[in-house]
Design a protein around this motif. Sequence first.
Motif, PDB file in Angstrom:
ATOM      1  N   THR A  80       0.826  -1.206   0.000  1.00 57.10           N
ATOM      2  CA  THR A  80       0.000   0.000   0.000  1.00 57.10           C
ATOM      3  C   THR A  80       0.864   1.261   0.000  1.00 57.10           C
ATOM      4  N   GLN A 103       2.306   4.657  -3.715  1.00 57.79           N
ATOM      5  CA  GLN A 103       2.356   6.107  -3.497  1.00 57.79           C
ATOM      6  C   GLN A 103       3.744   6.680  -3.764  1.00 57.79           C
ATOM      7  N   LYS A 136      -6.196   7.485  -4.390  1.00 53.04           N
ATOM      8  CA  LYS A 136      -6.542   8.550  -3.451  1.00 53.04           C
ATOM      9  C   LYS A 136      -8.051   8.651  -3.324  1.00 53.04           C
ATOM     10  N   ASP A 172      -4.189   9.572   0.453  1.00 52.67           N
ATOM     11  CA  ASP A 172      -3.906   8.141   0.454  1.00 52.67           C
ATOM     12  C   ASP A 172      -4.871   7.450   1.421  1.00 52.67           C
ATOM     13  N   SER A 194      -3.396   6.233   4.771  1.00 53.12           N
ATOM     14  CA  SER A 194      -2.528   7.133   5.516  1.00 53.12           C
ATOM     15  C   SER A 194      -3.326   7.975   6.506  1.00 53.12           C
TER      16      SER A 194
END
Length: 371
Positions: A116, A120, A329, A356, A359
């Motif tokens: 994950t 990014q 996103k 994200d 996040s």
Amino acid sequence: MKNIQSRVLLIAVLATLVLGALLAWSNFFSKPQQAIPEIRLGDGINGPKGMAWIPGGEFLMGSDHKKAQANEKPTHKVKVSGFWMDTTHVTNDQFTQFVKETNYKTTAEQVPDWETIRVQLPPGTPKPPASVFVPGAMVFVGTKAKVNLNDYSQWWAYVPGANWRHPSGPKSNIDGKGNHPVVQVSYVDALAYAKWAGKRLPTEAEWEFAARGGLNQATYVWGDQLEQEGKLLANIWDVKKQAFPVVSPVISPKAGGAVGTSSVGTYPQNGYGLYDMTGNAWQWVADWYRADYFAMQAKEYGKSVVNNPLGPSNSYDPDDYGVPTNAPKRVIRGGSFLCNEDYCQSYRPSARRGADPFSPMSHLGFRLAKD
């Protein structure tokens, strides 16, 4: 002669006043009048408790205002069906109950997953050593002096041990903040809570319609002026008192001794009975984020009305330096206690960003909707 002149002058003045009144009266009825929303709150019998009824309807989504960013343009006609929405962010107390009943472990409390993270990062980025993968989250740390605002890494840091119970790191806590928005929750955490609560995340269109509170194209959720009687109407960073992102000296005593969230309901509700739709903490919504989504909608539908849009099928963000443009996103809305006139300005109902989904951050929470 003087009497005649006086009478002529008086008649002219009266005629002008009458004409002006007639024009004003005519304009009043020729302009479409905006209905004042009716606040309807659920009580557990007539609607779910802690939620407000959002009647739905047609509105102009986005903004062409001078403050609007490219991703908010152009305005386009959207219609949403009626739904219920939490009157406040999900709070620490509410999230505590969820964890108590389910033993749920949030993203920030787990060892980060490389797959994950990898999506990014620029392609080909080597996997860091295992010692780097420790539970934690992104925390606003601020700066001690003014800095160039082009690099947000100067005031953000990944802090091991930061999570929803310890928003700023292992030495912080949420004691006495049960009525503050829960933060340090990822998109997947919000989905887990929603499933437990029997609710869902609102779509981006639903969120903006609700945030506007019946004020069509107003700059802010309360009107067109940032301040009323010299006071801010949302928990945002007041640059008149302290330059952003300087955190010394302490600037927000009501947030527990440091800049941060405030209790939900501290500021006035909007036209639908919702609190903190902007400011305090960003809010996850259901949609994938594309910076060009509004432009895509306008191109596809023109002047037609888009009914209950569910967002794009993928992500696209060319503005996040160092992150692949197609990195996953989800949309976040509403801004937070960090937004200010010098940086961000996302305490406007049309402002939008992508984040994200894995996040968590110390200024990011959520509220839920229900059909």
